[in-house]
Design a protein around this motif. Structure first.
Motif, PDB file in Angstrom:
ATOM      1  N   GLY A 137     118.090  -5.826  39.678  1.00 11.45           N
ATOM      2  CA  GLY A 137     118.597  -4.624  40.332  1.00 11.45           C
ATOM      3  C   GLY A 137     119.829  -4.866  41.174  1.00 11.45           C
ATOM      4  O   GLY A 137     120.093  -4.130  42.136  1.00 11.45           O
ATOM      5  N   LEU A 138     120.613  -5.875  40.812  1.00  9.88           N
ATOM      6  CA  LEU A 138     121.818  -6.192  41.570  1.00  9.88           C
ATOM      7  C   LEU A 138     122.882  -5.113  41.372  1.00  9.88           C
ATOM      8  O   LEU A 138     122.878  -4.395  40.372  1.00  9.88           O
ATOM      9  CB  LEU A 138     122.357  -7.565  41.167  1.00  9.88           C
ATOM     10  CG  LEU A 138     121.406  -8.743  41.418  1.00  9.88           C
ATOM     11  CD1 LEU A 138     122.029 -10.039  40.923  1.00  9.88           C
ATOM     12  CD2 LEU A 138     121.038  -8.846  42.883  1.00  9.88           C
ATOM     13  N   ASP A 139     123.779  -5.012  42.321  1.00  7.78           N
ATOM     14  CA  ASP A 139     124.853  -4.026  42.280  1.00  7.78           C
ATOM     15  C   ASP A 139     125.955  -4.530  41.346  1.00  7.78           C
ATOM     16  O   ASP A 139     126.759  -5.391  41.713  1.00  7.78           O
ATOM     17  CB  ASP A 139     125.400  -3.807  43.695  1.00  7.78           C
ATOM     18  CG  ASP A 139     126.477  -2.751  43.764  1.00  7.78           C
ATOM     19  OD1 ASP A 139     126.670  -1.998  42.779  1.00  7.78           O
ATOM     20  OD2 ASP A 139     127.136  -2.673  44.824  1.00  7.78           O
ATOM     21  N   ILE A 140     125.987  -4.002  40.131  1.00  8.79           N
ATOM     22  CA  ILE A 140     126.993  -4.382  39.150  1.00  8.79           C
ATOM     23  C   ILE A 140     128.168  -3.427  39.312  1.00  8.79           C
ATOM     24  O   ILE A 140     128.025  -2.222  39.125  1.00  8.79           O
ATOM     25  CB  ILE A 140     126.411  -4.347  37.728  1.00  8.79           C
ATOM     26  CG1 ILE A 140     125.293  -5.388  37.624  1.00  8.79           C
ATOM     27  CG2 ILE A 140     127.510  -4.588  36.692  1.00  8.79           C
ATOM     28  CD1 ILE A 140     124.470  -5.313  36.374  1.00  8.79           C
ATOM     29  N   VAL A 141     129.316  -3.970  39.706  1.00  7.20           N
ATOM     30  CA  VAL A 141     130.478  -3.134  40.028  1.00  7.20           C
ATOM     31  C   VAL A 141     131.545  -3.138  38.929  1.00  7.20           C
ATOM     32  O   VAL A 141     132.533  -2.422  39.041  1.00  7.20           O
ATOM     33  CB  VAL A 141     131.091  -3.519  41.396  1.00  7.20           C
ATOM     34  CG1 VAL A 141     130.122  -3.189  42.511  1.00  7.20           C
ATOM     35  CG2 VAL A 141     131.474  -4.987  41.440  1.00  7.20           C
ATOM     36  N   HIS A 142     131.361  -3.951  37.904  1.00  5.82           N
ATOM     37  CA  HIS A 142     132.202  -3.926  36.697  1.00  5.82           C
ATOM     38  C   HIS A 142     131.253  -4.293  35.564  1.00  5.82           C
ATOM     39  O   HIS A 142     130.629  -5.351  35.593  1.00  5.82           O
ATOM     40  CB  HIS A 142     133.344  -4.931  36.812  1.00  5.82           C
ATOM     41  CG  HIS A 142     134.265  -4.958  35.631  1.00  5.82           C
ATOM     42  ND1 HIS A 142     135.035  -3.882  35.244  1.00  5.82           N
ATOM     43  CD2 HIS A 142     134.544  -5.940  34.739  1.00  5.82           C
ATOM     44  CE1 HIS A 142     135.760  -4.212  34.183  1.00  5.82           C
ATOM     45  NE2 HIS A 142     135.480  -5.451  33.856  1.00  5.82           N
ATOM     46  N   PRO A 143     131.094  -3.420  34.563  1.00  2.00           N
ATOM     47  CA  PRO A 143     130.091  -3.649  33.518  1.00  2.00           C
ATOM     48  C   PRO A 143     130.448  -4.829  32.616  1.00  2.00           C
ATOM     49  O   PRO A 143     131.596  -5.281  32.582  1.00  2.00           O
ATOM     50  CB  PRO A 143     130.096  -2.344  32.741  1.00  2.00           C
ATOM     51  CG  PRO A 143     131.488  -1.815  32.916  1.00  2.00           C
ATOM     52  CD  PRO A 143     131.882  -2.215  34.320  1.00  2.00           C
ATOM     53  N   LEU A 144     129.466  -5.288  31.876  1.00  2.00           N
ATOM     54  CA  LEU A 144     129.685  -6.346  30.897  1.00  2.00           C
ATOM     55  C   LEU A 144     130.757  -5.875  29.919  1.00  2.00           C
ATOM     56  O   LEU A 144     130.607  -4.855  29.248  1.00  2.00           O
ATOM     57  CB  LEU A 144     128.380  -6.651  30.155  1.00  2.00           C
ATOM     58  CG  LEU A 144     128.399  -7.838  29.200  1.00  2.00           C
ATOM     59  CD1 LEU A 144     128.648  -9.138  29.972  1.00  2.00           C
ATOM     60  CD2 LEU A 144     127.086  -7.922  28.446  1.00  2.00           C
ATOM     61  N   THR A 145     131.865  -6.613  29.896  1.00  2.00           N
ATOM     62  CA  THR A 145     133.041  -6.203  29.137  1.00  2.00           C
ATOM     63  C   THR A 145     133.679  -7.422  28.484  1.00  2.00           C
ATOM     64  O   THR A 145     133.816  -8.463  29.122  1.00  2.00           O
ATOM     65  CB  THR A 145     134.090  -5.561  30.090  1.00  2.00           C
ATOM     66  OG1 THR A 145     133.475  -4.497  30.803  1.00  2.00           O
ATOM     67  CG2 THR A 145     135.296  -5.055  29.339  1.00  2.00           C
ATOM     68  N   THR A 146     134.068  -7.287  27.227  1.00  2.00           N
ATOM     69  CA  THR A 146     134.889  -8.319  26.595  1.00  2.00           C
ATOM     70  C   THR A 146     136.333  -7.885  26.754  1.00  2.00           C
ATOM     71  O   THR A 146     136.740  -6.831  26.267  1.00  2.00           O
ATOM     72  CB  THR A 146     134.525  -8.501  25.112  1.00  2.00           C
ATOM     73  OG1 THR A 146     133.154  -8.905  25.029  1.00  2.00           O
ATOM     74  CG2 THR A 146     135.412  -9.560  24.458  1.00  2.00           C
ATOM     75  N   GLU A 147     137.075  -8.677  27.499  1.00  2.00           N
ATOM     76  CA  GLU A 147     138.455  -8.348  27.847  1.00  2.00           C
ATOM     77  C   GLU A 147     139.409  -8.789  26.742  1.00  2.00           C
ATOM     78  O   GLU A 147     139.112  -9.712  25.978  1.00  2.00           O
ATOM     79  CB  GLU A 147     138.840  -9.010  29.167  1.00  2.00           C
ATOM     80  CG  GLU A 147     137.910  -8.683  30.329  1.00  2.00           C
ATOM     81  CD  GLU A 147     138.046  -7.256  30.868  1.00  2.00           C
ATOM     82  OE1 GLU A 147     138.827  -6.452  30.311  1.00  2.00           O
ATOM     83  OE2 GLU A 147     137.366  -6.950  31.858  1.00  2.00           O
ATOM     84  N   GLU A 148     140.577  -8.167  26.694  1.00  2.00           N
ATOM     85  CA  GLU A 148     141.552  -8.451  25.631  1.00  2.00           C
ATOM     86  C   GLU A 148     142.067  -9.888  25.663  1.00  2.00           C
ATOM     87  O   GLU A 148     142.547 -10.396  24.661  1.00  2.00           O
ATOM     88  CB  GLU A 148     142.719  -7.470  25.686  1.00  2.00           C
ATOM     89  CG  GLU A 148     143.568  -7.587  26.930  1.00  2.00           C
ATOM     90  CD  GLU A 148     144.681  -6.559  26.978  1.00  2.00           C
ATOM     91  OE1 GLU A 148     145.765  -6.918  27.465  1.00  2.00           O
ATOM     92  OE2 GLU A 148     144.473  -5.426  26.538  1.00  2.00           O
TER      93      GLU A 148
END
Length: 122
Positions: A83-94
Motif C-alpha cells: 500500500g505504498l504511495d506510488i507517485v509515478h506508475p510502472l512505466t517503460t521509458e523511451e
C-alpha cells in the motif's frame, strides 16, 4: 527485491554549469549518459557515481534517489501489496528503463528502476 545499485539524484539548475565541479573537483570524470535533464557522472577508478537532475522529463516529481533492482515487476508488486504511495506508475521509458516512483515515510520520492536489456546481460 535485490538492490543492484544506489544512485543519488542531485537536483541542479543546469547540468553543464555543474559539470566542472563533479567531473574535475570530485573526480567523477566519466559521463555515462546525458539526456539533457539527467546525466550520470562516474569515477573511472572506483565506480562511484551521482546523477545530476534538473527536472524529471516524464514524471510529475523529481526523485532524490534511484535504486537499480534485479526484478522491477516484483518490486512494483510488493510496493502495491504494501500500500505504498506510488507517485509515478510502472512505466517503460523511451530511453530503455522500466521504473516507478514510490514515496518513503518522510515523503521523499524514490526511483525504483531496471534497465532490462543491461540487467539481462549481467
Amino acid at each position: 527485491m535485490k538492490i543492484r545499485d544506489v544512485i543519488p539524484d542531485i537536483p541542479v539548475s543546469d547540468i553543464e554549469a555543474s559539470r566542472g565541479f563533479y567531473e574535475d573537483f570530485l573526480g567523477l570524470g566519466t559521463e555515462e549518459f546525458n539526456l539533457g535533464w539527467v546525466a550520470r557522472f562516474t569515477s573511472a577508478e572506483t565506480g562511484a557515481h551521482v546523477q545530476l537532475v534538473t527536472k524529471d522529463a516524464t514524471a510529475p516529481i523529481t526523485p532524490v534517489l534511484s535504486l537499480k533492482v534485479d526484478d522491477i515487476d516484483a518490486a512494483y508488486a510488493e510496493a502495491v501489496d504494501r500500500g505504498l504511495d506510488i507517485v509515478h506508475p510502472l512505466t517503460t521509458e523511451e530511453w530503455g528503463v522500466t521504473r516507478f516512483f514510490v514515496r518513503d515515510p518522510d515523503g521523499n520520492a524514490i526511483n525504483i528502476t531496471q534497465h532490462r536489456a543491461t540487467e539481462d546481460r549481467e
